[in-house]
Scaffold this motif. Sequence first.
Motif, PDB file in Angstrom:
ATOM      1  N   ASP A 168      -8.049  -4.414  -1.839  1.00  0.00           N
ATOM      2  CA  ASP A 168      -7.545  -5.499  -0.820  1.00  0.00           C
ATOM      3  C   ASP A 168      -8.945  -5.368   0.060  1.00  0.00           C
ATOM      4  O   ASP A 168      -8.854  -4.634   1.010  1.00  0.00           O
ATOM      5  N   THR A 222      -6.734  -0.520   3.525  1.00  0.00           N
ATOM      6  CA  THR A 222      -5.865   0.441   4.164  1.00  0.00           C
ATOM      7  C   THR A 222      -5.826   1.787   3.496  1.00  0.00           C
ATOM      8  O   THR A 222      -5.343   2.833   4.118  1.00  0.00           O
ATOM      9  N   THR A 267       0.935  -1.094  -0.099  1.00  0.00           N
ATOM     10  CA  THR A 267       0.023   0.168   0.207  1.00  0.00           C
ATOM     11  C   THR A 267       0.927   1.280   0.104  1.00  0.00           C
ATOM     12  O   THR A 267       0.775   2.325  -0.648  1.00  0.00           O
ATOM     13  N   ASP A 306      -4.106  -2.001  -5.440  1.00  0.00           N
ATOM     14  CA  ASP A 306      -3.777  -2.381  -4.253  1.00  0.00           C
ATOM     15  C   ASP A 306      -4.380  -3.667  -3.937  1.00  0.00           C
ATOM     16  O   ASP A 306      -5.574  -3.815  -3.831  1.00  0.00           O
TER      17      ASP A 306
HETATM   18 MG   LIG Z   1      -1.903  -3.160   1.896  1.00  0.00          MG
END
Ligand SMILES: [Mg+2]
Length: 275
Positions: free
Chosen positions: A133, A138, A109, A214
């Motif tokens: 993700d 995140t 990330t 991501d």
């Molecule tokens: Mg990550």
Amino acid sequence: MDRVRKALDLARMERTHSVVKPVPEPAAAADVEEEPPSKATVASILYTRTKVFTPQPGHLERNRIMNPASSDPAAAAYRMLRTQVLQRLDAHGWRSLAIFSPGTDDGKTTTAINLAVSLASDRLHTVLLVDFDFRRPTLADRLGLTAEFGSDDAITGRAPLEECLYHPEGFDRLVVLPARSTLGNSSEILAGPQSRQLVAELRARYPERVIIYDLPPVLYADDALSFAPLVECGLMVASEGRTRRNDLVRTLELLSKTPIVGTVLNRASDAPTGY
Ligand SMILES: [Mg+2]
Ligand SMILES: Nc1ncnc2c1ncn2[C@@H]1O[C@H](COP(=O)(O)OP(=O)(O)O)[C@@H](O)[C@H]1O
């Protein structure tokens, strides 16, 4: 020689990708150079429905998000990464890139955000940064964004895509599609028609835009592998001192059908030398 470096050398020999190293521990403060106004830019976007949020510089710094114009060695390393990634994308006419790594906390990330920010700081490029993700999303937190809707809503049809896009103020040419929450059946969804449809919609919306995805770790669940066929290429992240050689080799084997445009050695102890 360190085991990760050995594995990376092996990967380099076996596949034609480059290693951008190292991404050092970021320095405390980033020098800030103001970008001149972007009037004569090729890639100007009108954020008509995209929601705008204002990331706080202190929050970004604490979250290891570099100012792309900074003279910090880490920002310089990301600019180098940007150039290498772009050269490979352009050479093949690719526009979609997934961030892979064997395990959690390798720096996917962190790399995804810094690469996106660095790419978008170049006036010729617009970037869409997508959090797929669904195990541990995140991206929004790292940017200080509280998202009303996200990629989980877009992919499950709970909200139209245009309600899920956010533009960080001060980061021209960058749009973010965050994930708001986890999805129980994420690998199934990422391998299925909903994912294909959303990827196609993202591509069709802005054909010239670089799209960075991501993802969860490759060895943690089959999400990343399920999704890999939907991207044109990938970027591998390995973490010095954490990533085990065998895990990296296994990850590269599992992704053998996906072109890997480069490898980032994160948490490298030796900072790049300047001049
Ligand atoms: Mg990550
Ligand atoms: N080079 C680095 N040095 C120190 N900490 C880092 C570095 N890269 C990432 N981190 C920290 O490690 C944690 C995990 O990084 P992250 O990018 O979220 O990994 P992943 O997405 O692979 O799980 C984050 O808290 C991040 O701030």
